[in-house]
Design a protein around this motif. Sequence first.
Motif, mmCIF file in Angstrom:
data_model
loop_
_atom_site.group_PDB
_atom_site.id
_atom_site.type_symbol
_atom_site.label_atom_id
_atom_site.label_comp_id
_atom_site.label_asym_id
_atom_site.label_seq_id
_atom_site.Cartn_x
_atom_site.Cartn_y
_atom_site.Cartn_z
ATOM 1 N N LEU A 36 0.889 -1.192 0.147
ATOM 2 C CA LEU A 36 0.052 -0.032 -0.096
ATOM 3 C C LEU A 36 0.925 1.367 0.116
ATOM 4 O O LEU A 36 0.496 2.223 -0.758
ATOM 5 N N HIS A 37 1.877 1.285 0.823
ATOM 6 C CA HIS A 37 2.805 2.347 0.808
ATOM 7 C C HIS A 37 3.426 2.611 -0.326
ATOM 8 O O HIS A 37 3.736 3.620 -0.913
ATOM 9 N N ARG A 38 3.829 1.313 -1.024
ATOM 10 C CA ARG A 38 4.639 1.615 -2.394
ATOM 11 C C ARG A 38 3.662 2.211 -3.483
ATOM 12 O O ARG A 38 3.924 3.010 -4.292
ATOM 13 N N THR A 39 2.464 1.923 -3.426
ATOM 14 C CA THR A 39 1.211 2.201 -4.269
ATOM 15 C C THR A 39 0.902 3.683 -4.133
ATOM 16 O O THR A 39 0.961 4.538 -5.225
ATOM 17 N N ASP A 148 -5.903 -3.506 -6.059
ATOM 18 C CA ASP A 148 -5.585 -3.418 -7.406
ATOM 19 C C ASP A 148 -4.468 -2.349 -7.637
ATOM 20 O O ASP A 148 -4.879 -1.165 -7.850
ATOM 21 N N CYS A 149 -3.211 -2.397 -7.508
ATOM 22 C CA CYS A 149 -2.262 -1.551 -7.639
ATOM 23 C C CYS A 149 -2.099 -0.744 -8.858
ATOM 24 O O CYS A 149 -1.872 0.446 -8.640
ATOM 25 N N GLY A 150 -2.487 -1.443 -9.960
ATOM 26 C CA GLY A 150 -2.450 -0.749 -11.344
ATOM 27 C C GLY A 150 -3.268 0.088 -11.365
ATOM 28 O O GLY A 150 -3.066 1.313 -11.819
ATOM 29 N N LYS A 153 -2.722 3.236 -9.007
ATOM 30 C CA LYS A 153 -1.552 3.951 -9.302
ATOM 31 C C LYS A 153 -2.112 4.659 -10.761
ATOM 32 O O LYS A 153 -1.894 6.037 -10.613
ATOM 33 N N GLY A 154 -2.973 4.230 -11.381
ATOM 34 C CA GLY A 154 -3.424 4.726 -12.693
ATOM 35 C C GLY A 154 -4.120 6.058 -12.246
ATOM 36 O O GLY A 154 -4.352 7.092 -12.799
ATOM 37 N N PHE A 155 -5.080 5.773 -11.212
ATOM 38 C CA PHE A 155 -5.963 6.825 -10.860
ATOM 39 C C PHE A 155 -5.331 7.911 -10.089
ATOM 40 O O PHE A 155 -5.498 9.031 -10.382
ATOM 41 N N ILE A 156 -4.270 7.576 -9.422
ATOM 42 C CA ILE A 156 -3.438 8.737 -8.715
ATOM 43 C C ILE A 156 -2.768 9.400 -10.031
ATOM 44 O O ILE A 156 -2.568 10.667 -9.709
ATOM 45 N N ARG A 157 -2.206 8.615 -10.879
ATOM 46 C CA ARG A 157 -1.308 9.537 -11.995
ATOM 47 C C ARG A 157 -2.170 10.499 -12.669
ATOM 48 O O ARG A 157 -1.899 11.363 -13.072
ATOM 49 N N LEU A 158 -3.528 9.798 -13.080
ATOM 50 C CA LEU A 158 -4.459 10.627 -13.674
ATOM 51 C C LEU A 158 -4.781 11.907 -12.821
ATOM 52 O O LEU A 158 -4.691 13.124 -13.392
ATOM 53 N N GLN A 159 -4.996 11.923 -11.581
ATOM 54 C CA GLN A 159 -5.474 12.967 -10.922
ATOM 55 C C GLN A 159 -4.104 13.956 -10.658
ATOM 56 O O GLN A 159 -4.423 14.992 -10.728
ATOM 57 N N LEU A 160 -3.070 13.479 -10.327
ATOM 58 C CA LEU A 160 -1.772 14.320 -10.279
ATOM 59 C C LEU A 160 -1.260 14.851 -11.884
ATOM 60 O O LEU A 160 -0.923 16.002 -11.685
ATOM 61 N N PHE A 161 -1.596 14.162 -12.844
ATOM 62 C CA PHE A 161 -1.554 14.797 -14.276
ATOM 63 C C PHE A 161 -2.294 16.024 -14.321
ATOM 64 O O PHE A 161 -1.789 17.053 -14.897
ATOM 65 N N ILE A 201 -4.218 19.318 -4.671
ATOM 66 C CA ILE A 201 -3.536 17.933 -4.270
ATOM 67 C C ILE A 201 -4.061 17.426 -3.050
ATOM 68 O O ILE A 201 -4.322 16.420 -2.707
ATOM 69 N N SER A 202 -4.767 18.097 -2.171
ATOM 70 C CA SER A 202 -5.272 17.888 -0.879
ATOM 71 C C SER A 202 -6.733 17.100 -1.273
ATOM 72 O O SER A 202 -6.938 15.948 -0.527
ATOM 73 N N PHE A 203 -7.294 17.275 -2.290
ATOM 74 C CA PHE A 203 -8.415 16.675 -2.727
ATOM 75 C C PHE A 203 -8.285 15.423 -3.424
ATOM 76 O O PHE A 203 -9.219 14.747 -3.718
ATOM 77 N N VAL A 204 -7.227 15.287 -4.110
ATOM 78 C CA VAL A 204 -6.702 14.000 -4.731
ATOM 79 C C VAL A 204 -6.586 12.857 -3.594
ATOM 80 O O VAL A 204 -7.260 11.897 -3.881
ATOM 81 N N GLN A 205 -6.426 13.232 -2.203
ATOM 82 C CA GLN A 205 -6.624 12.010 -1.491
ATOM 83 C C GLN A 205 -7.997 11.970 -1.123
ATOM 84 O O GLN A 205 -8.233 10.854 -0.858
ATOM 85 N N TYR A 206 -8.958 13.003 -0.888
ATOM 86 C CA TYR A 206 -10.261 12.581 -0.891
ATOM 87 C C TYR A 206 -10.877 11.933 -1.960
ATOM 88 O O TYR A 206 -11.625 11.086 -1.588
ATOM 89 N N TYR A 207 -10.349 12.039 -3.070
ATOM 90 C CA TYR A 207 -11.086 11.474 -4.356
ATOM 91 C C TYR A 207 -10.709 10.089 -4.208
ATOM 92 O O TYR A 207 -11.331 9.087 -4.369
ATOM 93 N N LEU A 208 -9.491 9.819 -3.812
ATOM 94 C CA LEU A 208 -8.916 8.524 -3.542
ATOM 95 C C LEU A 208 -9.540 7.576 -2.573
ATOM 96 O O LEU A 208 -10.101 6.343 -2.722
ATOM 97 N N LEU A 209 -9.729 8.377 -1.400
ATOM 98 C CA LEU A 209 -10.742 7.608 -0.245
ATOM 99 C C LEU A 209 -11.824 7.306 -0.761
ATOM 100 O O LEU A 209 -12.515 5.878 -0.684
ATOM 101 N N LEU A 210 -12.515 8.196 -1.609
ATOM 102 C CA LEU A 210 -14.096 8.021 -2.019
ATOM 103 C C LEU A 210 -13.986 6.889 -3.167
ATOM 104 O O LEU A 210 -14.957 5.788 -3.015
ATOM 105 N N GLN A 211 -13.152 7.044 -3.957
ATOM 106 C CA GLN A 211 -12.936 5.919 -4.875
ATOM 107 C C GLN A 211 -12.913 4.664 -4.318
ATOM 108 O O GLN A 211 -13.259 3.420 -4.769
ATOM 109 N N GLY A 212 -11.871 4.516 -3.458
ATOM 110 C CA GLY A 212 -11.507 3.110 -2.854
ATOM 111 C C GLY A 212 -12.621 2.610 -2.103
ATOM 112 O O GLY A 212 -12.870 1.397 -2.087
ATOM 113 N N ILE A 213 -13.568 3.485 -1.326
ATOM 114 C CA ILE A 213 -14.989 2.886 -0.940
ATOM 115 C C ILE A 213 -15.703 2.609 -1.916
ATOM 116 O O ILE A 213 -16.278 1.468 -1.858
#
Length: 409
Positions: A36-39, A148-150, A153-161, A201-213
């Motif tokens: 999880l930390h690597r992802t 699903d690490c891939g 990571k794809g979700f995070i890359r898209l948001q950060l991009f 950037i702060s809301f990328v964390q929020y999006y990831l939490l909601l998408q994970g749920i």
Amino acid sequence: MQSSEKPATAGARLKASPREGPFPFKLQYAERYKELHRTLFWLLLISVSTNTAPITILPCCPNRFYRLVHLSWMILWYGSFILGSYWEFVLVTTQRVSLDRYLYAIESAIYVVHIFSIMLLTWQCRNWAPKLMTNIVRSDLDRAYTIDCGRTKGFIRLQLFLVGIFACLAIFFNIWTQNCVVYRSILSINSYAMPNIISSISFVQYYLLLQGIAWRQRQLTENLERELTHLHSPRISEVQKIRMHHADLIDFTKVVNRTFQYSILLLFVGCFLNFNLVLFLVYQGIENPSMADFAKWVCMLLWLAMHVGKVCSILHFNQSIQNEHSRCLTLLSRVSCARKDLQDTITHFIVQMRTNVRQHVVCGVINLDLKFLTTLLVASADFFIFLLQYDVTYEALSKSVQGNVTRYK
């Protein structure tokens, strides 16, 4: 500005596996935790650097020394931001025309408060953020959910991009619209572009939490469907287990939204004001083409897209959770069985799913679903009409005063 229930508590309520277990479980837990930390490594590192996540969330920085270093960096950065916003107001904003000056000043003040709320939340979560990561891993092991690490990571890359594209364009157009005047460009970037980059950037964390749920809810619904429709004799214990996991995810959604509620409110207010300011500037540019130039038009379109994107993203990810919730409820409503004990369990499950615990309501008034866009559009139309009336009245009064002065001369 702290929520009523900490996310670490919510993480603990995800019904983690027993802490004391056999060696294979501990080994599997350690591997999942590292995975999880690597992802999330780059997201966490960027978040810590921009003061939107505590440094304790990094596995290599748990002690007090790193906390003090991070706190010093937060104070230094915020102090510089406040100073830059002040000089931008004195040197740039006060030189604007009346209505623009007020709107820009209010928007800048909202950004100052919003960044403070983000950093305050960052400091408050220094103790429970690492525990939240631990509880997420344990609960995933308990429900046999594999990250699903891939995909993550794809979700995070898209948001950060998207954040990176906005940052580059915002900095470029700020310099262009200020005619490459160094001090005005720096002050404009500091007061308007930087707060939006930080909040994104702060809301990328929020999006990831909601998408994970939403991903976890989808898997639970699939497991429930397999249990109820594909097996000849559904197991009550499994249905009960899935029901409890659904309840825990609902509670976790509520806590996540309450944790970010003040940030969401300030974001909505800031986006609302900036959206209407840009619309008003577009109206002025259409009415008086000599007042607008190509750089300002493109910059206004960029800000419109950014603000609409933020609001729609928050509503979209909340709506995706509600869609998964409705999908599960539809599945349960179609089930009919002869066994009374199983039917009672399903009935209890349906009652639980239909009970509204207001998990998508923030600040007690904002319901985070796509229907809220209609409310925003109506409010925006009313506010835009007010701006037009104010502008016409101000212009008429100005001409009247000038005429009187000329006559008496």
